[in-house]
Design an enzyme around this catalytic site. Structure first.
Site, PDB file in Angstrom:
ATOM      1  N   CYS A  25       0.818  -1.204   0.000  1.00 32.69           N
ATOM      2  CA  CYS A  25       0.000   0.000   0.000  1.00 32.69           C
ATOM      3  C   CYS A  25       0.859   1.265   0.000  1.00 32.69           C
ATOM      4  O   CYS A  25       0.378   2.346  -0.337  1.00 32.69           O
ATOM      5  CB  CYS A  25      -0.945  -0.013   1.195  1.00 32.69           C
ATOM      6  SG  CYS A  25      -1.859  -1.568   1.294  1.00 32.69           S
TER       7      CYS A  25
ATOM      8  N   TYR B 296      -6.039 -24.189   2.538  1.00 26.05           N
ATOM      9  CA  TYR B 296      -6.744 -22.947   2.864  1.00 26.05           C
ATOM     10  C   TYR B 296      -6.335 -21.885   1.836  1.00 26.05           C
ATOM     11  O   TYR B 296      -5.261 -21.975   1.226  1.00 26.05           O
ATOM     12  CB  TYR B 296      -6.372 -22.473   4.271  1.00 26.05           C
ATOM     13  CG  TYR B 296      -6.915 -23.373   5.355  1.00 26.05           C
ATOM     14  CD1 TYR B 296      -7.992 -22.980   6.128  1.00 26.05           C
ATOM     15  CD2 TYR B 296      -6.350 -24.630   5.602  1.00 26.05           C
ATOM     16  CE1 TYR B 296      -8.512 -23.798   7.114  1.00 26.05           C
ATOM     17  CE2 TYR B 296      -6.857 -25.458   6.589  1.00 26.05           C
ATOM     18  CZ  TYR B 296      -7.940 -25.036   7.341  1.00 26.05           C
ATOM     19  OH  TYR B 296      -8.458 -25.856   8.313  1.00 26.05           O
TER      20      TYR B 296
ATOM     21  N   ASP C  89      -6.565 -11.600  -1.831  1.00 25.20           N
ATOM     22  CA  ASP C  89      -7.104 -11.151  -3.120  1.00 25.20           C
ATOM     23  C   ASP C  89      -7.501 -12.313  -4.034  1.00 25.20           C
ATOM     24  O   ASP C  89      -8.240 -12.127  -4.989  1.00 25.20           O
ATOM     25  CB  ASP C  89      -6.050 -10.321  -3.865  1.00 25.20           C
ATOM     26  CG  ASP C  89      -5.807  -8.967  -3.218  1.00 25.20           C
ATOM     27  OD1 ASP C  89      -6.460  -8.662  -2.207  1.00 25.20           O
ATOM     28  OD2 ASP C  89      -4.948  -8.217  -3.729  1.00 25.20           O
TER      29      ASP C  89
HETATM   30  P1  FAD Z   1      -0.304 -10.016  -1.827  1.00 20.73           P
HETATM   31  O1  FAD Z   1      -0.111  -9.150  -0.649  1.00 20.73           O
HETATM   32  O2  FAD Z   1      -0.248  -9.387  -3.167  1.00 20.73           O
HETATM   33  O3  FAD Z   1       0.764 -11.161  -1.762  1.00 20.73           O
HETATM   34  C1  FAD Z   1       0.795 -12.187  -2.720  1.00 20.73           C
HETATM   35  C2  FAD Z   1       2.222 -12.664  -2.873  1.00 20.73           C
HETATM   36  O4  FAD Z   1       2.196 -13.977  -3.388  1.00 20.73           O
HETATM   37  C3  FAD Z   1       3.019 -11.827  -3.874  1.00 20.73           C
HETATM   38  O5  FAD Z   1       4.145 -11.238  -3.250  1.00 20.73           O
HETATM   39  C4  FAD Z   1       3.439 -12.830  -4.939  1.00 20.73           C
HETATM   40  O6  FAD Z   1       4.764 -12.633  -5.369  1.00 20.73           O
HETATM   41  C5  FAD Z   1       3.321 -14.144  -4.221  1.00 20.73           C
HETATM   42  N1  FAD Z   1       3.043 -15.275  -5.112  1.00 20.73           N
HETATM   43  C6  FAD Z   1       2.039 -15.365  -6.025  1.00 20.73           C
HETATM   44  N2  FAD Z   1       2.102 -16.561  -6.645  1.00 20.73           N
HETATM   45  C7  FAD Z   1       3.139 -17.240  -6.103  1.00 20.73           C
HETATM   46  C8  FAD Z   1       3.699 -18.515  -6.336  1.00 20.73           C
HETATM   47  N3  FAD Z   1       3.204 -19.346  -7.250  1.00 20.73           N
HETATM   48  N4  FAD Z   1       4.778 -18.885  -5.598  1.00 20.73           N
HETATM   49  C9  FAD Z   1       5.293 -18.053  -4.665  1.00 20.73           C
HETATM   50  N5  FAD Z   1       4.802 -16.830  -4.414  1.00 20.73           N
HETATM   51  C10 FAD Z   1       3.738 -16.425  -5.122  1.00 20.73           C
HETATM   52  N6  FAD Z   1      -5.263  -2.295  -0.016  1.00 20.73           N
HETATM   53  C11 FAD Z   1      -5.793  -1.526   0.960  1.00 20.73           C
HETATM   54  O7  FAD Z   1      -6.645  -2.019   1.705  1.00 20.73           O
HETATM   55  N7  FAD Z   1      -5.413  -0.228   1.115  1.00 20.73           N
HETATM   56  C12 FAD Z   1      -4.478   0.351   0.323  1.00 20.73           C
HETATM   57  O8  FAD Z   1      -4.131   1.528   0.498  1.00 20.73           O
HETATM   58  C13 FAD Z   1      -3.915  -0.423  -0.710  1.00 20.73           C
HETATM   59  N8  FAD Z   1      -2.997   0.115  -1.553  1.00 20.73           N
HETATM   60  C14 FAD Z   1      -2.430  -0.670  -2.506  1.00 20.73           C
HETATM   61  C15 FAD Z   1      -1.484  -0.114  -3.343  1.00 20.73           C
HETATM   62  C16 FAD Z   1      -0.876  -0.888  -4.317  1.00 20.73           C
HETATM   63  C17 FAD Z   1       0.133  -0.269  -5.222  1.00 20.73           C
HETATM   64  C18 FAD Z   1      -1.227  -2.252  -4.453  1.00 20.73           C
HETATM   65  C19 FAD Z   1      -0.566  -3.104  -5.480  1.00 20.73           C
HETATM   66  C20 FAD Z   1      -2.184  -2.817  -3.631  1.00 20.73           C
HETATM   67  C21 FAD Z   1      -2.800  -2.031  -2.654  1.00 20.73           C
HETATM   68  N9  FAD Z   1      -3.779  -2.559  -1.812  1.00 20.73           N
HETATM   69  C22 FAD Z   1      -4.332  -1.780  -0.840  1.00 20.73           C
HETATM   70  C23 FAD Z   1      -4.235  -3.958  -1.954  1.00 20.73           C
HETATM   71  C24 FAD Z   1      -3.534  -4.861  -0.959  1.00 20.73           C
HETATM   72  O9  FAD Z   1      -2.159  -4.676  -1.072  1.00 20.73           O
HETATM   73  C25 FAD Z   1      -3.914  -6.301  -1.256  1.00 20.73           C
HETATM   74  O10 FAD Z   1      -5.303  -6.413  -1.115  1.00 20.73           O
HETATM   75  C26 FAD Z   1      -3.242  -7.276  -0.315  1.00 20.73           C
HETATM   76  O11 FAD Z   1      -1.859  -7.163  -0.372  1.00 20.73           O
HETATM   77  C27 FAD Z   1      -3.638  -8.705  -0.709  1.00 20.73           C
HETATM   78  O12 FAD Z   1      -2.949  -9.608   0.079  1.00 20.73           O
HETATM   79  P2  FAD Z   1      -2.613 -11.065  -0.493  1.00 20.73           P
HETATM   80  O13 FAD Z   1      -1.845 -11.759   0.576  1.00 20.73           O
HETATM   81  O14 FAD Z   1      -3.829 -11.682  -1.014  1.00 20.73           O
HETATM   82  O15 FAD Z   1      -1.687 -10.789  -1.744  1.00 20.73           O
END
Ligand code: FAD
Length: 563
Positions: A42, A279, A283
């Site tokens: 973020c 699990y 996103d």
């Molecule tokens: P992520 O945090 O994206 O983590 C997923 C990780 O899994 C990644 O690092 C990826 O490399 C890894 N991965 C994927 N596939 C594989 C694989 N096959 N093997 C190994 N690793 C893998 N949300 C808010 O609520 N407020 C905000 O202000 C906000 N600002 C944001 C700004 C930006 C620029 C971005 C990109 C997102 C923002 N978000 C914000 C959204 C928030 O960051 C996401 O909703 C949150 O990070 C989702 O968490 P996650 O664990 O699902 O995925």
């Protein structure tokens, strides 16, 4: 117990830390494809803009710090390439050495996030066309700006990331144009409220082009050129493509896990996929919308973090459930803030909900204490049940606090009429004795008790030019002379009692003032003198914001063409 986690950022890192807090003995391994763990997604746009200066701030945790604190084995640059549910193992590729190996698990957590939508544009892979998701993307964009000193940028998409990027590129001195397919920025809020954002961005010198459907980006003379329907091609020094994200489901799909809407991974309320040992969180998953109870995909950090904790709880045999997401969100827009929770009017209509809305423009704190700023608050509620459906706020101060209060009210099932009763903090520098949230409750209470009837911007096109009604503006003569809605006559509120005989009692009176307060007072005078009257929700402040947005952008809603 051995737990393997795919993805080491919001959901994955949270799950890992919670697992360790609950089970000191478990073997916990995180595989993270990028070079960073638990990084601050973020904060990424603010490093590009320079607000966050030190790149270390984005990556406070390292595999080493995770190991020292939690004894969690974090392997960055490791991509999981396959899940084998039958053997309960994952195939992993070390990106640096290109070696592959298998890792067994007792329980697996998927938190792979989402991927930016990357259309098949000719120049999508050019080094001048960017998407923003990872720390690597961020450094890439920042390095490009530092070394090439671009003068112009096109941002395709006016959602959260597009707007944050536009602001941060602007603060690097770059001339920014946002191309947006729909007729408003930030689709999570309604078009009327978005008009304030449009005005803010224009005043900061950001060009806004609406209704633009980009067909292609080509590289011509080493510069990206954007081709869109009904528009001359536009050349820029750099392009940010920020048109949304899609759940990262490739591993889940190949492993035969059940998928839901937009291909997101189906999970139950314990964040368990269709395979009981796997699990999924964040996103990548489909959840239940807290308001509509419909399936939804909501890509925000709060839900991802909470779901990570819930998955860990359940793996450690603590019964923990995810109740759904309201989509509460907030965004900084230069010195302005926009926030929302729950559903907006478009979603309420799609869900077939019979809703009512109030729009008010209170001060952020007591007017007599310096620095008070007007904020605009909109609350939607279901007509029959008074269930609060959603709220939106825009302003310069105190917006996040009001939307958080309303988010809490929604979550706890408070009905809209109860907002007036909330005992909220007050001292002049912080609020008013009647907080804006209480004020919304008072208006709702008045509507529901028949003390006031409302009309809205979208009603105006039908009301203007009718001779069987009266359109009355109750601002001062000076305010009226500086601009008024078409067809309105002016009787200042303080003169109204003495000038009632100028109004025809057989005609309903539609009343407007600056914010909706003086017009409300006018409707009370009128009603008690035998008139039928209606108060304009949002006041001339909202009217003029939408109206000037129409003039600046030919926005169909703003121009009163949309019902
Ligand atoms: P992520 O945090 O994206 O983590 C997923 C990780 O899994 C990644 O690092 C990826 O490399 C890894 N991965 C994927 N596939 C594989 C694989 N096959 N093997 C190994 N690793 C893998 N949300 C808010 O609520 N407020 C905000 O202000 C906000 N600002 C944001 C700004 C930006 C620029 C971005 C990109 C997102 C923002 N978000 C914000 C959204 C928030 O960051 C996401 O909703 C949150 O990070 C989702 O968490 P996650 O664990 O699902 O995925």
């Amino acid at each position: 117990m051995k737990i393997v986690i795919i993805g080491g950022v919001a959901g994955g890192a949270t799950a890992a830390a919670r697992l360790r807090r609950l089970n000191e003995e478990a073997e916990i391994i995180i595989f993270e494809r990028s070079g960073y763990v638990s990084y601050a997604n973020c904060g990424l746009p603010y490093y590009i803009g320079g607000e966050i200066q030190d790149k270390e701030e984005l990556t406070l945790q390292t595999p080493e710090s995770f190991w020292r604190r939690f004894k969690i084995d974090v392997r960055t640059y490791h991509e999981v390439t396959k899940i084998n549910p039958e053997t309960k193992a994952v195939s992993v590729r070390n990106i640096k050495t290109n070696e592959s190996f298998e890792e067994s698990y007792d329980k697996l957590i998927l938190s792979p996030g989402a991927n930016p939508v990357k259309p098949n544009f000719s120049a999508m892979d050019s080094d001048k066309v960017f998407t923003l998701r990872t720390v690597e993307d961020t450094f890439h964009i920042r390095e490009f700006i530092d070394s090439n000193n671009p003068k112009t940028a096109i941002v395709i998409g006016g959602g959260f990331i597009g707007l944050e990027m536009a602001e941060n590129l602007k603060s690097r001195g770059i001339d920014v144009t946002i191309l947006q397919k729909s007729h408003q920025l930030l689709n999570v809020i309604d078009q009327d409220m978005a008009s304030f954002i449009h005005s803010k961005f224009r005043s900061e010198g950001v060009n806004l082009l609406f209704g633009v459907n980009v067909n292609d980006i080509k590289l011509e003379e080493n510069k990206p050129v954007i081709y869109a329907d009904s528009m001359e091609p536009i050349v820029a020094d750099m392009v940010i493509v920020s048109i949304g994200v899609v759940p990262e489901n490739s591993l889940a799909k190949e492993a035969g896990l059940a998928l839901g809407m937009k291909g997101a991974i189906s999970v139950n309320e314990r964040m368990q996929t269709s395979n009981e040992d796997i699990y999924a969180v964040g996103d990548a998953v489909e959840i239940k919308h807290y308001i509509t109870n419909e399936k939804a995909v909501i890509a925000l950090a709060g839900p991802a973090n909470k779901q990570g904790r819930i998955a860990a709880d359940n793996i450690c045999v603590i019964d923990s459930k995810y109740n759904g997401s309201q989509g509460s969100s907030v965004i900084k827009l230069f010195d302005m803030t926009a926030a929302s929770t729950g559903i907006n009017e478009v979603q309420a209509k799609m869900a077939g909900i019979n809703y009512e809305k109030v729009i008010l423009s209170p001060l952020s704190h007591a007017g007599y204490y310096p620095g008070a700023k007007v904020l605009t608050l909109k609350v939607l509620y279901e007509k029959e049940t008074l269930k609060i459906l959603g709220a939106q706020g825009i302003g310069y101060e105190g917006v996040d606090k009001r939307i958080d209060v309303l988010a809490t009210a929604i979550y706890s099932g408070l009905t809209a009429d109860k907002l007036k009763d909330l005992d909220l903090v007050y001292a002049p520098p912080y609020s008013s004795a009647k907080d804006p949230v209480n004020m919304a409750g008072f208006i709702i209470d008045n509507i529901e008790n028949g003390i006031v009837k409302q009309f809205y911007y979208e009603d105006l096109s039908e009301l203007t030019n009718r001779d069987d009604i009266i359109l009355l503006d109750t601002r001062t003569e000076y305010e009226f002379s500086r601009g008024a809605a078409e067809g309105f006559i002016n009787i200042p509120l303080d003169d109204l009692r003495d000038r009632l005989d100028e109004l025809d009692k057989t005609k309903p009176v539609y009343v407007m003032c600056q914010s909706g307060l003086r017009s409300y007072l006018a409707t009370r005078i009128l009603n008690q003198n035998g008139f039928d009257s209606y108060n304009f929700a949002g006041g001339y402040r909202l009217y003029s914001s939408i109206h000037y947005d129409c003039l600046a952008s030919s926005n169909s809603f703003a121009c009163g063409m949309e019902k």
